[in-house]
Enzyme design. Structure first.
Site, PDB file in Angstrom:
ATOM      1  N   HIS A 161       0.839  -1.202   0.000  1.00 19.96           N
ATOM      2  CA  HIS A 161       0.000   0.000   0.000  1.00 19.96           C
ATOM      3  C   HIS A 161       0.882   1.264   0.000  1.00 19.96           C
ATOM      4  CE1 HIS A 161      -3.662   2.368   1.057  1.00 19.96           C
ATOM      5  NE2 HIS A 161      -2.759   3.157   1.608  1.00 19.96           N
ATOM      6  N   GLU A 162       1.804   1.319   0.943  1.00 16.32           N
ATOM      7  CA  GLU A 162       2.650   2.517   1.048  1.00 16.32           C
ATOM      8  C   GLU A 162       3.575   2.639  -0.162  1.00 16.32           C
ATOM      9  OE1 GLU A 162       1.688   4.641   3.092  1.00 16.32           O
ATOM     10  OE2 GLU A 162       0.457   3.293   4.319  1.00 16.32           O
TER      11      GLU A 162
ATOM     12  N   HIS B 126       1.873   4.604  -2.764  1.00 17.25           N
ATOM     13  CA  HIS B 126       2.024   6.052  -2.511  1.00 17.25           C
ATOM     14  C   HIS B 126       3.434   6.512  -2.909  1.00 17.25           C
ATOM     15  CE1 HIS B 126      -1.769   6.740  -0.483  1.00 17.25           C
ATOM     16  NE2 HIS B 126      -1.525   5.885   0.473  1.00 17.25           N
TER      17      HIS B 126
ATOM     18  N   GLU C  32      -4.581   7.557  -3.125  1.00 15.29           N
ATOM     19  CA  GLU C  32      -5.066   6.240  -2.690  1.00 15.29           C
ATOM     20  C   GLU C  32      -5.324   5.323  -3.883  1.00 15.29           C
ATOM     21  OE1 GLU C  32      -4.954   5.036   0.252  1.00 15.29           O
ATOM     22  OE2 GLU C  32      -4.441   6.896   1.264  1.00 15.29           O
TER      23      GLU C  32
HETATM   24 ZN    ZN Z   1      -2.952   5.203   1.826  1.00 16.26          ZN
END
Ligand code: ZN
Length: 503
Positions: free
Chosen positions: A267-268, A271, A297
């Site tokens: 997830h990170e 980003h 996101e």
């Molecule tokens: Zn996030």
């Protein structure tokens, strides 16, 4: 004054603002990772000071003078040119910042620095009463902020707009209604299916140092550049960009749960890839910055779910996992692992939720935030309202506030209006995956072979390098050919889970 000179001065100021903001980001990163607890008040003063400096710079009358010279000039003739985009977005920021009093900006920075520590303590002790006065203070400050910024329909719009320009509470509510109507029967069908995965494989006891090594290798495989980034530990995973060449990710690991650390990192990393993919030529200006949290996101949930939870990805990753965790995964096939990581359950914790129930968790927070900001809900009643939301939307009651209204750090950091961006990001990510698949041919074959470069290049070109050229909705339309639409997300989930669970 000539437009060229005004533009040069405006961009010079923007780049200096970015330097001050980078200093604040580094202090915040440090606060979440290595800062000793005794530094909390001093750190609050430091961050409040920088917030005041940034506020003064962003609301300086000189910016208004420069914008007045530029607006209407031939420099802005092409609305999609870097100069037009930068002027448009600096105007947007200037309008917002000039309406927020300096004292409010400083108060928010000081209060949230302290509140994050109080939240962490309250969560550890399962003691909402300890966090309550801090939450009440933050809600009051955010209501002040909304009133200062101004709004047409709902004060929540003024906060949402800071994260997702152009988004409105009423539209978000409609999106949630539509998604909920599709998800609830799908969740019922999955949970009621006779074919269910064995999740034992996720809980065999995986040494933290091996989990770190594996997560790092997966981050590198999909394209995260560790020469220009880091991966550290924190209570709550996050990603922050300190400046060019410095994008920092954090995560947390649990020995009894292989999913939390790995998918937290993926997830990170999403980003981080966005931040590493911004155009360095435009650094320190809106053309070199991410467009919105929803689009941010869309990148994190893209790599975490659309790719990370796909069968194609585990065709590639299972062999690597077997080597790193040997011999713990020797008996596990890619199919079994893929099924296990796509287990679905009604659970109280958002960050451990599967991708099908996840958006109901953010829906509950969205409803509570709107009620808090419009004044319909008192902070003292948050635990009860939280549990009521979980009963209505997920059919469960959290056993404790620690597993209920104290689980997320967002409110303690002043991030009210953030939660809907996870769902917007999910919606965008499914559209982006479909569009990339149309452009790149057999995406599954590329992913299974560990060839992520074409996909990352596609995202760089269609999303990262665009900076703030378009509004979020227009960016999605340019990249995918369609305006934001939850259809592809629902269709993708339906396709995957129908096959996995024999629905
Ligand atoms: Zn996030």
């Amino acid at each position: 004054m000539l437009p060229d000179a005004a533009y040069a001065e405006l961009i010079g100021r923007s780049r200096e603002d970015a330097l001050v903001a980078a200093c604040a980001s580094l202090l915040e990163w440090d606060q979440e990772t290595y800062m000793p607890p005794g530094a909390v008040d001093a750190r609050g003063d430091q961050l409040a000071f920088l917030a005041g400096q940034l506020h003064d710079r962003a609301s300086a009358p000189r910016i208004g003078e420069l914008l007045a010279v530029l607006e209407g000039s031939s420099l802005l003739a092409d609305a999609e040119s870097a100069s037009a985009v930068n002027v448009r977005e600096i105007r947007r920021g200037y309008e917002r910042q000039s309406r927020i009093p300096r004292a409010l900006a400083e108060d928010l920075a000081r209060t949230t620095a302290r509140a994050q520590q109080e939240w962490a303590g309250a969560r550890a002790d399962n003691d909402f009463a300890r966090f309550r006065p801090w939450l009440a203070r933050i809600v009051a400050l955010k209501r002040d902020e909304a009133a200062c910024v101004g709004f047409v329909d709902s004060p929540y719009d003024a906060l949402l707009d800071d994260y997702e320009p152009g988004a409105r509470a009423a539209d978000v509510a409609r999106l949630y209604d539509a998604i909920r109507a599709e998800l609830v029967p799908l969740i019922d069908a999955i949970i009621g299916a006779s074919r269910q995965p064995s999740v034992e494989v996720l809980h065999r006891g995986y040494a933290i140092d091996r989990q770190q090594a594996f997560a790092r290798s997966m981050a590198e495989a999909v394209g995260f550049d560790f020469a220009q980034g880091r991966l550290d530990l924190s209570v709550h995973p996050f990603c922050t960009r300190i400046g060019p060449g410095d994008v920092r990710l954090t995560t947390r690991y649990r020995e009894d749960d292989l999913e939390e650390g790995l998918f937290g990192v993926l997830h990170e990393v999403g980003h981080g890839l966005y931040e590493q993919g911004l155009d360095p030529a435009h650094d320190g200006t809106p053309m070199g910055e991410a467009v919105s949290l929803g689009v941010h996101e869309s990148q994190s949930r893209f790599w975490e779910n659309r790719i990370g939870r796909s069968r194609a990805f585990w065709g590639f990753a299972t062999g690597h996992a077997r080597v790193v965790f040997a011999p713990l995964l020797d008996d596990v096939s890619p199919d079994a692992f893929h099924f296990a990581i796509n287990h679905v359950a009604r659970t109280p914790i958002r960050v451990r939720a599967d991708e099908v129930t996840y958006n109901l968790h953010t829906l509950i927070r969205f409803e509570l935030e709107v009620a808090l900001i419009t004044g319909a809900l008192d902070v003292a009643d948050v635990p009860e309202a939280w549990n009521d939301g979980y009963r209505r939307h997920l059919g469960l009651t959290p056993a404790t506030d620690r597993d209920g209204c104290l689980q997320d750090s967002h409110w303690s950091a002043g991030l009210i209006g953030y939660f809907p961006t996870y769902t917007l990001g999910d919606v965008y990510s499914a559209q982006l995956l479909d569009a990339a698949g149309r452009d790149l041919g057999d995406l599954d074959a590329q992913i299974a072979a560990g060839e992520f470069a074409p996909l990352l290049d596609w995202l760089r070109g269609h999303v990262h390098r665009q900076g703030q050229r378009y509004t979020p909705a227009a960016l999605v339309e340019h990249a995918t050919g369609s305006p934001p639409d939850h259809g592809p997300l629902i269709a993708g989930l339906r396709r995957k889970y129908t096959a996995l669970y024999d629905l």
